[in-house]
Design a protein around this motif. Structure first.
Motif, PDB file in Angstrom:
ATOM      1  N   GLU A  18       0.836  -1.200   0.000  1.00 46.77           N
ATOM      2  CA  GLU A  18       0.000   0.000   0.000  1.00 46.77           C
ATOM      3  C   GLU A  18       0.876   1.257   0.000  1.00 46.77           C
ATOM      4  O   GLU A  18       0.630   2.198  -0.778  1.00 46.77           O
ATOM      5  N   ALA A  19       1.905   1.275   0.839  1.00 50.33           N
ATOM      6  CA  ALA A  19       2.803   2.430   0.873  1.00 50.33           C
ATOM      7  C   ALA A  19       3.482   2.629  -0.477  1.00 50.33           C
ATOM      8  O   ALA A  19       3.579   3.763  -0.985  1.00 50.33           O
ATOM      9  N   ALA A  20       3.940   1.521  -1.108  1.00 50.68           N
ATOM     10  CA  ALA A  20       4.596   1.613  -2.416  1.00 50.68           C
ATOM     11  C   ALA A  20       3.619   2.095  -3.483  1.00 50.68           C
ATOM     12  O   ALA A  20       3.968   2.913  -4.343  1.00 50.68           O
ATOM     13  N   GLY A  21       2.390   1.612  -3.421  1.00 51.20           N
ATOM     14  CA  GLY A  21       1.394   2.028  -4.401  1.00 51.20           C
ATOM     15  C   GLY A  21       1.012   3.484  -4.278  1.00 51.20           C
ATOM     16  O   GLY A  21       0.865   4.192  -5.282  1.00 51.20           O
ATOM     17  N   VAL A  22       0.869   3.963  -3.035  1.00 55.06           N
ATOM     18  CA  VAL A  22       0.536   5.367  -2.830  1.00 55.06           C
ATOM     19  C   VAL A  22       1.706   6.253  -3.263  1.00 55.06           C
ATOM     20  O   VAL A  22       1.510   7.299  -3.896  1.00 55.06           O
ATOM     21  N   ALA A  23       2.940   5.836  -2.941  1.00 54.50           N
ATOM     22  CA  ALA A  23       4.108   6.597  -3.381  1.00 54.50           C
ATOM     23  C   ALA A  23       4.167   6.669  -4.903  1.00 54.50           C
ATOM     24  O   ALA A  23       4.516   7.708  -5.483  1.00 54.50           O
ATOM     25  N   ALA A  24       3.812   5.569  -5.580  1.00 52.59           N
ATOM     26  CA  ALA A  24       3.790   5.568  -7.048  1.00 52.59           C
ATOM     27  C   ALA A  24       2.742   6.544  -7.569  1.00 52.59           C
ATOM     28  O   ALA A  24       2.974   7.264  -8.554  1.00 52.59           O
ATOM     29  N   ALA A  25       1.583   6.582  -6.909  1.00 53.01           N
ATOM     30  CA  ALA A  25       0.520   7.506  -7.327  1.00 53.01           C
ATOM     31  C   ALA A  25       0.957   8.961  -7.123  1.00 53.01           C
ATOM     32  O   ALA A  25       0.690   9.824  -7.965  1.00 53.01           O
ATOM     33  N   VAL A  26       1.641   9.223  -6.012  1.00 49.15           N
ATOM     34  CA  VAL A  26       2.140  10.575  -5.754  1.00 49.15           C
ATOM     35  C   VAL A  26       3.174  10.961  -6.806  1.00 49.15           C
ATOM     36  O   VAL A  26       3.169  12.091  -7.332  1.00 49.15           O
ATOM     37  N   ALA A  27       4.077  10.028  -7.128  1.00 46.54           N
ATOM     38  CA  ALA A  27       5.097  10.297  -8.143  1.00 46.54           C
ATOM     39  C   ALA A  27       4.448  10.620  -9.487  1.00 46.54           C
ATOM     40  O   ALA A  27       4.907  11.520 -10.213  1.00 46.54           O
ATOM     41  N   ALA A  28       3.373   9.915  -9.821  1.00 47.19           N
ATOM     42  CA  ALA A  28       2.680  10.171 -11.082  1.00 47.19           C
ATOM     43  C   ALA A  28       2.033  11.556 -11.077  1.00 47.19           C
ATOM     44  O   ALA A  28       2.056  12.275 -12.088  1.00 47.19           O
TER      45      ALA A  28
END
Length: 574
Positions: free
Chosen positions: A326-336
């Motif tokens: 979940e943390a990795a997925g949210v970080a990916a969304a923020v990066a996008a």
């Protein structure tokens, strides 16, 4: 004051601001312009001659909110209004009247109950760890704001607290009060109780306060505790010139004694009250408000928010395998979002408990994304900011041979500000962001500003807690996020045991958790993502979780599931 204080208000706001004689109750939903109505109402009263600024008392709950209120009033041309927190107001009255009544200065205020409790425990030969002392301090706070005696508290909690039975807990509370009395000290809650006691027992003090303050405004009325409500009654003294503003759906401090019934039942307590509802939301897109309204549908005092904005993207819900995913997925969304041009300071990740921040910080740092955890030191209390203000202040007494902005830049560079930021994550980056924020304030200063005027402005902002926005992603608990807003919000941990939290039991406790979720949702302006992890624990010993009941209440009509391929991709990058 120039201009019309009612200009540029919508119909609902104008109706509230036009009511200058109380009792008035303004039910103000999230993003509906609550502070705007409060300040424009006061300005309208001053403008029409109905109010004298020095006779207006406006109370709220945080120094930051009080500072914002004073700043907005100044911008409207109104000076001299006593806009303070409850505690600052009560303390000012104690400090003023105590010497007259007792012939001595008022007692000092202790800053940490735990230290005094530890000394009281030692006197009783009780060996208690720091966690137990913190729990006792919280119980003392709750007892006092609820206006209960030690005996009443013991009777209502016969099980005691932790390793302390009810009798020992009561003994410790008495010993704590004895230590304070011997040292002529008050704690934070004593300030409210002492002020209330003074107003009740000293008619000439009450008369002086009533003469000084004719018009009372109370912000965030849903968070009022019994002792604060009693103070309000004493400040009024049987008069009716009161305006209360609040939103029952944002009551999230019941653990601190807040009771939303004072707001919900205001019209019943005051039969001649004018009630105005503010439901035009200027912050959030319609789809976000659909989620908020679905959460609170049918709850007591809930408002039906309508957006004034054009339609935006539908909120999304994502399910991940575990917390790390979940943390990795949210970080990916923020990066996008940042790759698409969004500034990091327009993005927030919100969660229920502080412990949830660690994995998020690591995931963001792995992508080089700067982040700040809300709730630490205030900006103007940061060592690097204090150092910068002192250095800038010192430079005002020396001859300046360069421009104002060049001088500020040179001083900050001398303190460690570089052109390129250090890697994300860590104290060096935090210090760099703080100094960079000071430089941006200088760049935003009005043309012709002098270094002296700029440092004066910095010091004024510090007093009012008017903090600049750091160019970092914000991480915050739902409690810390209240009153703030961001364009893009990621609300994580939407699973049973996290939101609602595991120890919330019973209808009232679950309802408070629902209001916390509502606060989180209504912080979002442009986009909202909700997420949860199917498993907790460790990879070796996972503990299955269920999605939060609040996601089920929101329903599938108001949110869409995130792209399963994006979810899987985020997991694979762990």
């Amino acid at each position: 004051m120039s201009g019309d204080a009612l200009a540029d208000l919508d119909e609902q706001q104008r109706a509230a601001a036009s009511l200058l004689r109380g009792p008035v109750c303004v039910l103000a939903g999230a993003g509906t312009g609550k502070t705007r109505v409060i300040t424009h109402r006061i300005a309208h009263g001053v403008d029409t001659g109905a109010y004298s600024p020095g006779r207006v008392m406006a109370v709220t709950f945080t120094s930051k909110a009080a500072g914002e209120m004073r700043g907005r009033l100044r911008a409207l041309g109104v000076e001299g209004v006593a806009a303070r927190t409850f505690h600052a107001t009560a303390l000012a009255q104690l400090n003023f009247f105590w010497p007259q009544l007792a012939g001595d200065t008022a007692p000092s205020i202790i800053d940490k109950k735990v230290r005094v409790l530890g000394q009281a425990a030692d006197a009783l030969r009780l060996h208690l760890d720091a966690a137990t002392l913190r729990d006792v301090a919280s119980r003392i706070e709750w007892r006092k704001v609820a206006m209960r005696t030690i005996e009443q508290d013991a009777a209502s909690h016969p099980q005691g607290l932790g390793t302390l039975d009810a009798g020992k807990l009561a003994d410790l509370m008495r010993a704590y009060e004895k230590v304070k009395d011997e040292r002529r000290q008050l704690d934070f809650e004593d300030v409210l109780l002492a002020c209330a006691g003074m107003l009740e027992s000293e008619p000439r003090v009450a008369a002086a306060v009533h003469e000084q303050y004719r018009h009372l405004t109370v912000d965030e009325f849903q968070d009022v505790s019994p002792v604060q409500h009693r103070l309000i009654e004493l400040w009024l003294g049987g008069r009716h010139d009161i305006c209360v503003v609040g939103d029952a759906s944002q009551t999230i401090y019941s653990f601190a004694g807040a009771d939303p019934r004072y707001l919900v039942d205001f019209a019943q307590r005051h039969e001649d009250a004018h009630v105005v509802r503010l439901e035009h939301n200027y912050r959030s897109d319609p789809a976000i408000l659909d989620v908020a309204n679905a959460l609170m549908r049918g709850r007591p005092g809930a408002l039906a928010l309508t957006s004034t904005r054009a339609a935006g993207p539908q909120p999304v819900v994502a399910a991940y395998e575990d917390d790390a995913a979940e943390a990795a997925g949210v970080a990916a969304a923020v990066a996008a979002q940042m790759a698409a041009g969004t500034s990091p300071h327009d993005i927030a990740i919100l969660y229920r408990a502080n412990a949830q921040s660690a994995s998020l910080l690591a995931a963001l740092a792995a992508r080089g994304i700067p982040a700040t955890v809300l709730g630490g030191k205030r900006f103007f209390d940061l060592p690097e900011v204090r150092q910068a203000v002192m250095a800038l202040r010192a430079a005002t007494v020396a001859p300046i041979e360069t421009s104002f902005l060049a001088t500020v830049r040179d001083i900050l560079r001398g303190l460690g500000l570089s052109d390129d930021p250090p890697p994300a994550g860590g104290a060096l980056r935090d210090a760099w962001e703080a100094r960079a924020a000071v430089l941006r304030l200088a760049e935003e200063a009005a043309a012709g500003t002098t270094l002296r005027a700029f440092t004066d402005e910095l010091m004024a902002r510090g007093r009012d807690q008017h903090e600049p926005a750091l160019r970092t992603v914000t991480l915050a608990t739902l409690h810390a996020a209240k009153g703030l807003e961001w364009d893009h919000v990621h609300l994580i941990g939407m699973s049973e045991g996290l939101l609602p939290i595991s120890y919330a039991s019973g209808f009232d406790a679950i309802d408070e958790e629902r209001r916390l979720a509502y606060v989180g949702v209504t912080r979002a302006a442009r986009s909202l993502s909700l997420s949860w992890a199917r498993n907790g624990g460790t990879p070796e010993r996972p503990r299955p979780r269920e999605r939060s009941r609040f996601l089920q209440e929101i329903g599938t009509d108001t949110v869409r599931a995130a792209d399963a391929r994006a979810t899987s991709a985020a997991r694979s990058r762990r």
